[in-house]
Design a protein around this motif. Sequence first.
Motif, short mmCIF file in Angstrom:
data_model
loop_
_atom_site.label_atom_id
_atom_site.label_comp_id
_atom_site.label_asym_id
_atom_site.label_seq_id
_atom_site.Cartn_x
_atom_site.Cartn_y
_atom_site.Cartn_z
N ILE B 54 0.84 -1.21 0.00
CA ILE B 54 0.00 0.00 0.00
C ILE B 54 0.87 1.25 0.00
O ILE B 54 0.59 2.21 -0.72
N MET B 57 2.14 1.77 -3.45
CA MET B 57 1.05 2.24 -4.32
C MET B 57 0.79 3.72 -4.08
O MET B 57 0.62 4.50 -5.02
N ARG B 58 0.76 4.10 -2.79
CA ARG B 58 0.49 5.49 -2.41
C ARG B 58 1.58 6.41 -2.96
O ARG B 58 1.29 7.48 -3.50
N GLU B 59 2.82 5.95 -2.82
CA GLU B 59 3.98 6.72 -3.30
C GLU B 59 3.83 7.02 -4.80
O GLU B 59 4.05 8.14 -5.26
N VAL B 61 0.98 6.83 -6.65
CA VAL B 61 -0.24 7.60 -6.95
C VAL B 61 -0.05 9.09 -6.64
O VAL B 61 -0.57 9.94 -7.37
N CYS B 62 0.73 9.39 -5.61
CA CYS B 62 0.94 10.80 -5.24
C CYS B 62 1.66 11.58 -6.33
O CYS B 62 1.66 12.80 -6.33
N TYR B 64 0.92 11.23 -9.55
CA TYR B 64 0.01 11.38 -10.70
C TYR B 64 -0.38 12.84 -10.89
O TYR B 64 -0.58 13.57 -9.93
N ASN B 65 -0.49 13.22 -12.15
CA ASN B 65 -0.93 14.57 -12.46
C ASN B 65 -2.00 14.50 -13.55
O ASN B 65 -1.71 14.18 -14.70
N PHE B 66 -3.23 14.75 -13.17
CA PHE B 66 -4.32 14.66 -14.13
C PHE B 66 -4.64 16.02 -14.75
O PHE B 66 -5.55 16.13 -15.57
#
Lengths: 204, 68
Positions: B54, B57-59, B61-62, B64-66
């Motif tokens: 987790i 995964m968090r690392e 996802v942080c 990500y730039n949408f």
Amino acid sequence: MTPAQTSNIEAIVTLFDAAERKIKAVELLTNNLSIPAINELRYVGYHLARACSEEDEQEANSHLEKAKGHCKRAIYDAHEIGILYMLKHIDTFKQEYTSHAAFVLGAIPSYTEKLAQSSKAVQFISEMRKKHRDSRDDYYLECAPHYETLQDFVGLLTESEPLISAHITKQIEQDQKDTRRFIIRTCLTLLSIVLVIIGGLFFS
Amino acid sequence: MNIKMLVVAFQPTYKALTLSTTQDKDSAVRSLVGRFAAGNINLQLGHFLSQRDIDAMREKVCKYNFAD
């Protein structure tokens, strides 16, 4: 057991139920069992047992509060895993269809708005990681709206993906047809030029 | 006595499993959990998320730039 403790236990039961349901929902969503969330529920059991066996009222109350905190953490952890999983899904979709934005926008008019909402979810996770990792039980209600927004968005992406793929395939086929036509036309033009030159040489 | 023949006879068919990489260790842990887990199909298949998974995964996802 005092009436306050009974009402506390009722609150714990409600929270436990919510946590259990969310853990199951996220397990079905991700096809993975979340060990940290289940671990939090294990602590709930421990503190409830301690509260029931405690003779000192203050001590029992303290255990009940701790049990409540662990329930909230379990809810937060379950939501967080769902959010992480869905953000990953959205990112994969975005990378895959980045060069076909027109088709995506055609199928999902609110795509840009939904991406902005996804960015807010990323920001929320990032802030929680930096500042409130140990006090995440206080924020367990805040992650639910992010989870629901992303769930709607992922559902929309899943529904629209076949339509977008069909449009892309159609466009590729049209491009191939156009290219073929261009090549044939060019060849015919060149051939007619050659024939005109040969005819000119022959009759001169 | 021909010791060489005995050595050949008792030689294991497959070499002992060497867990050199983190991935090897992770898959060994997952298969072990799957072997002893009961009552949950995902656990039996070794499909579970540990705190380390987790965190990783968090690392990711942080970052990500949408917005773009």
